[in-house]
Design a protein around this motif. Structure first.
Motif, short mmCIF file in Angstrom:
data_model
loop_
_atom_site.label_atom_id
_atom_site.label_comp_id
_atom_site.label_asym_id
_atom_site.label_seq_id
_atom_site.Cartn_x
_atom_site.Cartn_y
_atom_site.Cartn_z
N TYR A 201 1.94 6.76 -6.59
CA TYR A 201 0.79 7.43 -7.21
C TYR A 201 0.86 8.94 -6.98
CZ TYR A 201 -3.91 9.12 -8.02
OH TYR A 201 -4.98 9.85 -8.46
N PHE A 202 1.04 9.34 -5.72
CA PHE A 202 1.03 10.78 -5.43
C PHE A 202 2.24 11.50 -6.03
CE2 PHE A 202 -1.91 9.50 -1.90
CZ PHE A 202 -3.01 10.14 -2.43
N SER B 63 0.83 -1.22 0.00
CA SER B 63 0.00 0.00 0.00
C SER B 63 0.86 1.25 0.00
CB SER B 63 -0.91 0.03 1.24
OG SER B 63 -1.69 -1.12 1.30
N VAL B 64 1.92 1.25 0.81
CA VAL B 64 2.81 2.42 0.87
C VAL B 64 3.45 2.66 -0.49
CG1 VAL B 64 4.98 3.32 1.85
CG2 VAL B 64 3.26 2.30 3.36
N LEU C 12 1.06 24.39 -7.85
CA LEU C 12 0.96 23.30 -6.87
C LEU C 12 -0.49 23.02 -6.47
CD1 LEU C 12 3.92 24.03 -4.42
CD2 LEU C 12 3.80 22.29 -6.17
N VAL D 73 1.32 11.97 -9.62
CA VAL D 73 0.31 13.04 -9.72
C VAL D 73 1.01 14.40 -9.63
CG1 VAL D 73 -1.54 14.19 -8.40
CG2 VAL D 73 -1.70 11.76 -8.90
N ASP D 74 1.87 14.55 -8.63
CA ASP D 74 2.57 15.84 -8.44
C ASP D 74 3.43 16.18 -9.67
OD1 ASP D 74 1.45 15.84 -5.99
OD2 ASP D 74 3.26 15.37 -4.86
N GLN E 193 1.41 21.78 -16.72
CA GLN E 193 1.28 23.25 -16.67
C GLN E 193 2.58 23.93 -17.11
OE1 GLN E 193 -0.91 24.57 -12.89
NE2 GLN E 193 -0.13 22.56 -12.32
N SER F 292 -8.74 12.39 -5.77
CA SER F 292 -8.38 10.96 -5.80
C SER F 292 -8.99 10.23 -4.61
CB SER F 292 -6.86 10.79 -5.74
OG SER F 292 -6.27 11.38 -6.85
N VAL G 250 -3.74 3.66 4.36
CA VAL G 250 -2.44 4.17 3.89
C VAL G 250 -2.65 5.25 2.83
CG1 VAL G 250 -0.36 3.52 2.58
CG2 VAL G 250 -1.16 2.07 4.44
N PHE G 251 -3.63 5.04 1.94
CA PHE G 251 -3.89 6.01 0.87
C PHE G 251 -4.31 7.36 1.46
CE2 PHE G 251 -6.05 7.94 -2.75
CZ PHE G 251 -5.24 7.57 -3.81
N ALA H 230 -6.01 17.41 -7.17
CA ALA H 230 -6.06 16.04 -7.70
C ALA H 230 -5.94 15.02 -6.57
CB ALA H 230 -4.94 15.84 -8.72
N THR H 231 -5.15 15.35 -5.56
CA THR H 231 -5.02 14.44 -4.42
C THR H 231 -6.35 14.29 -3.70
OG1 THR H 231 -2.75 15.21 -4.17
CG2 THR H 231 -3.71 14.08 -2.28
N TYR I 38 5.93 23.03 0.68
CA TYR I 38 6.85 23.17 -0.45
C TYR I 38 6.69 24.53 -1.13
CZ TYR I 38 9.35 21.62 -4.70
OH TYR I 38 10.24 21.49 -5.74
N PHE J 250 -1.28 9.10 3.11
CA PHE J 250 -0.37 9.75 2.17
C PHE J 250 -1.04 10.90 1.41
CE2 PHE J 250 2.31 6.09 3.00
CZ PHE J 250 3.53 6.73 3.18
N ALA J 251 -2.37 10.83 1.32
CA ALA J 251 -3.07 11.98 0.72
C ALA J 251 -2.88 13.20 1.61
CB ALA J 251 -4.55 11.66 0.56
N PRO K 246 -2.01 19.65 -8.36
CA PRO K 246 -1.84 18.32 -7.73
C PRO K 246 -2.52 18.21 -6.37
CG PRO K 246 0.28 19.44 -7.95
CD PRO K 246 -0.71 20.23 -8.72
N ASN L 14 0.69 14.35 1.31
CA ASN L 14 0.95 15.04 0.04
C ASN L 14 0.39 16.47 0.04
OD1 ASN L 14 2.13 14.91 -2.59
ND2 ASN L 14 0.07 14.84 -3.46
N LEU M 285 1.16 16.54 -13.13
CA LEU M 285 0.24 17.69 -13.16
C LEU M 285 0.99 19.02 -13.16
CD1 LEU M 285 -2.79 16.53 -10.98
CD2 LEU M 285 -2.60 16.67 -13.44
N MET M 286 2.19 19.03 -12.59
CA MET M 286 3.01 20.24 -12.71
C MET M 286 3.57 20.34 -14.12
SD MET M 286 3.09 22.08 -9.98
CE MET M 286 4.60 22.98 -9.68
N SER N 207 0.79 4.01 -2.93
CA SER N 207 0.34 5.37 -2.60
C SER N 207 1.44 6.40 -2.89
CB SER N 207 -0.06 5.46 -1.13
OG SER N 207 -1.08 4.55 -0.85
N TRP O 141 2.51 18.48 2.43
CA TRP O 141 3.84 18.64 1.83
C TRP O 141 3.82 19.72 0.75
CZ3 TRP O 141 8.65 19.01 0.56
CH2 TRP O 141 9.08 18.86 -0.76
N LEU O 142 2.81 19.67 -0.13
CA LEU O 142 2.74 20.66 -1.21
C LEU O 142 2.52 22.07 -0.65
CD1 LEU O 142 0.61 18.68 -3.83
CD2 LEU O 142 3.04 19.23 -3.98
#
Lengths: 40, 647
Positions: free
Chosen positions: A18-19, A11-12, B508, A22-23, A30, B518, B481-482, B514-515, B496, B485-486, B511, B489, A26-27, A15, B492-493
């Motif tokens: 995936y993220f 799972s880790v 930023l 995505v980051d 743009q 998701s 877990v998902f 999108a998180t 950041y 981490f969502a 995403p 994320n 998607l950046m 996840s 974190w963004l």
């Protein structure tokens, strides 16, 4: 217990991957650099 | 048999009539559109003037450049009038005309939004009833859809009356501006009127045909009418949106405001599509909130358990539909703001960093209240199902996360202070809290709030059920877990963003969104698949919910109403001293921006008037309700029986 650890690891991995994707994408879409700070 | 055939024939005829009504505005518009939609403006040359001999008119053809599309077009209208402060352009009573117009506009918008949203719910619920294999549930969905449309019918008449009042207010108080606007939109003005007629006709046939068309093919035809009804309603709204889009970001005219013959350019302005999306979602969320408040009102005044059960269920469905559209609403708002910045950067700065920025802090507070109320309702709703109590002990952690997100989201960047306070704090920004008042942190805050709301929904879905699929353990771990981490994320963004330049940081938010989305789509889908064949811990005991939860629904609806009034005011105020941005100046004595306090009082007055009047509509709705005998119902797994209220 062994199965639980395996489920958590899988799972880790999914996840985090995936993220990160995505980051990044998607950046990128743009026209921006997600890794800007790390490349600097 | 003959009777059924006759009914079918009549139903097909009714449906054809509706399609005809739907197409009527388009057919009527063809000649105008084909001729380029010539629209001589107020005070412009009469149409006959154009019918001179070819050579002479050739000489007189004047071309100009579109202010937005930058294309060349033939000047087909007069310039925007240059108004002066006086009774000719701004006739008035002994009162601020803008406030009168504000009131008329806002009330019309409230009711308009409501009557556009409810038929969409009605269509969805009726469809659920039609496709439901469980006959008892199908009947309940059908009853619910009928209850929805019944409320909107009375509101529809009020919408039309308020629309009339709005037009008269425009004509009486702002004749020059209204004359100019209607001259620009002349090629489509009659389409709007005809669409309204089509909408009314369809709505009445849809409502009064409910009982006659309740089975088989007739029911499908009835359902098709709701689709047509909503198509017409949406077109109607899009046309109305094109006017405000034109006022904010004009196109299809030259810099003097002269129409250039392309009506599509006038309609399809820079902000039209973002406005369309934002308004559809906003209307749906608002409509859901109002219907949920209606259900809460009926729940609180219910005389027996059956009524309480029915209105508890109705409130839950309306709230769910409303929140389903509330969740993407901030993202649609974000798109709108992005387009505003892209159209005129100064306009965006006025909105979010200048004159109107404090209103956005109020807006953030209202959004926070909406999500807190939603979560509170869901936690209360866990109480009506056996098994829900196992989640109760985690609620305090949810409250903590939500409050943290909320506090970050509402922190202003700068404070309005006296010189002494400014000196004491060492600048306009608080040394610690000032760090949170930036978009990077705020985006993190709102995404954390929305993700937590999604989690609350998922827990509510699981309230009385235990997943029984063979991979349940993996599913639970993966979901946990998902979500973890969502959150990581999103935060974190947000952090950041502080370390990278503004031109990279601005991206930023995508995403981050999108998180959140998701978690909404993937985790809801995962949860539903895990709950297939789930073990029932106990039934949902509809009606056995705390009274507090119903007040949360009323709070939700009131917050929606207030926020809608606020956002409408912000959107309209951003034009500052322009009727039509950079084209037609507002020279009335009221071409200034009100203080935040005055605007807030005005919005509150509008909200109060709307709720008093809608309470009257609700009351009218109860007058027509006749109690039908309660049928013997087979127990529905996971659901307590609801009473049937007669049409």
């Amino acid at each position: 217990m062994g199965k639980t650890i395996m489920y958590v690891v899988v799972s880790v991995v999914i996840s985090v991957a995936y993220f990160t994707l995505v980051d990044h994408f998607l950046m990128d879409m743009q026209g921006l650099d997600y890794w800007y700070l790390f490349r600097k | 048999m003959g009777s059924i055939t006759r009914k079918k024939t009549l139903a097909v005829l009714a449906l054809s009539a509706m399609i005809g009504l739907l197409l009527l505005p388009v057919v009527a518009a063809i000649p105008a559109l084909a001729s380029g939609g010539e629209a001589p403006a107020a005070g412009g040359p009469p149409p006959d003037a154009a019918k001179k001999d070819g050579a002479e008119s050739e000489k007189k053809v004047e071309k100009a450049r579109d202010v937005y599309y930058k294309t060349e077009g033939i000047v087909s209208g007069a310039p925007a009038p240059k108004t002066t402060d006086g009774p000719k352009d701004y006739p008035r009573y002994n009162f601020e005309s803008r406030v009168l117009l504000w009131f008329a506009n806002q009330q019309h918008l409230y009711y308009g939004s409501f009557v556009l949203a409810v038929p969409i719910f009605c269509m969805v619920i009726e469809f659920m009833g039609v496709v439901s294999k469980d006959k008892a549930m199908a009947k309940k969905y059908d009853q619910l859809a009928y209850d929805f449309i019944k409320i909107s019918l009375t509101a529809y008449s009020l919408t039309a009356i308020l629309g009339g009042i709005l037009i008269f207010t425009f004509l009486t108080l702002y004749p020059a501006f209204f004359g100019y606007l209607s001259s620009i939109f002349r090629p489509v003005m009659h389409i709007y009127a005809l669409t309204f007629v089509a909408e009314s006709g369809t709505l009445y046939i849809y409502y009064y045909g409910w009982d006659k068309m309740k089975e088989g093919l007739l029911k499908w035809l009835h359902l098709s009418m709701s689709v047509i009804l909503n198509v017409i309603g949406t077109v109607l709204m899009f046309l109305a949106n094109s006017w405000i889009g034109f006022m904010m970001s004009p196109a299809g005219v030259d810099e003097q405001g002269r129409y250039l013959g392309n009506i599509w350019h006038v309609i399809h302005t820079a902000l039209w599509n973002p406005l369309n999306l934002h308004r559809i979602l906003g209307n749906m969320a608002f409509g859901g909130g109002v219907v949920a408040a209606y259900a809460a009102y009926r729940f609180l005044s219910a005389k027996n358990d059956e009524e309480r059960a029915h209105y508890d269920w109705m409130g839950y469905i309306a709230m769910s539909l409303g929140v389903a559209f509330l969740i993407p609403l901030p993202f649609a708002g974000y798109w709108l703001m992005r387009e505003v910045y892209a159209y005129r950067q100064q306009m965006g700065i006025t909105l979010m960093g200048g004159l109107l920025a404090w209103l956005f802090i109020i807006q953030a507070t209202m959004i926070g209240i909406l999500f807190l109320s939603t979560n509170y309702y869901l936690w209360q709703a866990l109480g009506r199902m056996r098994g829900g109590e196992r989640f109760q002990r985690y609620i305090k952690y949810f409250v903590f996360i939500l409050v943290c997100g909320f506090l970050v989201f509402i922190t202003p960047h700068t404070m309005v202070m006296t010189p002494a306070e400014l000196k004491a704090m060492g600048g306009q920004q608080h040394p610690v809290l000032g760090n949170y008042g930036v978009m990077s942190a705020k985006n993190g805050g709102i995404n954390v709030i929305i993700t937590t709301t999604v989690l609350s929904f998922i827990w509510y879905q699981r309230g009385n059920r235990m997943p029984a699929v063979s991979w349940a353990k993996f599913g639970n771990i993966f979901m946990g877990v998902f979500f973890f981490f969502a959150y990581v994320n999103i935060i974190w963004l947000a952090i950041y963003g502080y370390f990278i330049p503004a031109n990279v940081r601005v991206g930023l938010s995508v995403p981050q969104v999108a998180t959140t989305l998701s978690t909404l789509f993937f985790m809801t889908a995962l949860n539903l698949s895990m709950l297939k064949g789930a073990k029932q811990i106990g039934p949902i005991e509809w009606g056995k919910i705390s009274v507090r939860s119903q007040y949360a629904l009323i709070m939700l609806a009131t917050a929606f109403t207030w926020m809608m009034g606020l956002m409408g005011y912000i959107r309209s105020s951003v034009r500052l001293f322009w009727h039509v941005n950079e084209i037609m100046r507002d020279n009335s004595p009221w071409a200034y921006t009100h203080t935040v306090g005055f605007a807030a009082n005005m919005i509150s007055a509008n909200v109060l008037f709307f709720w008093i009047s809608i309470m009257f509509v609700f009351w009218l709705g109860t007058l027509g309700a006749k109690k039908a005998p309660v049928e013997v119902k087979s127990p529905v797994p996971g659901r307590a029986p609801e009473p049937a209220v007669g049409h």
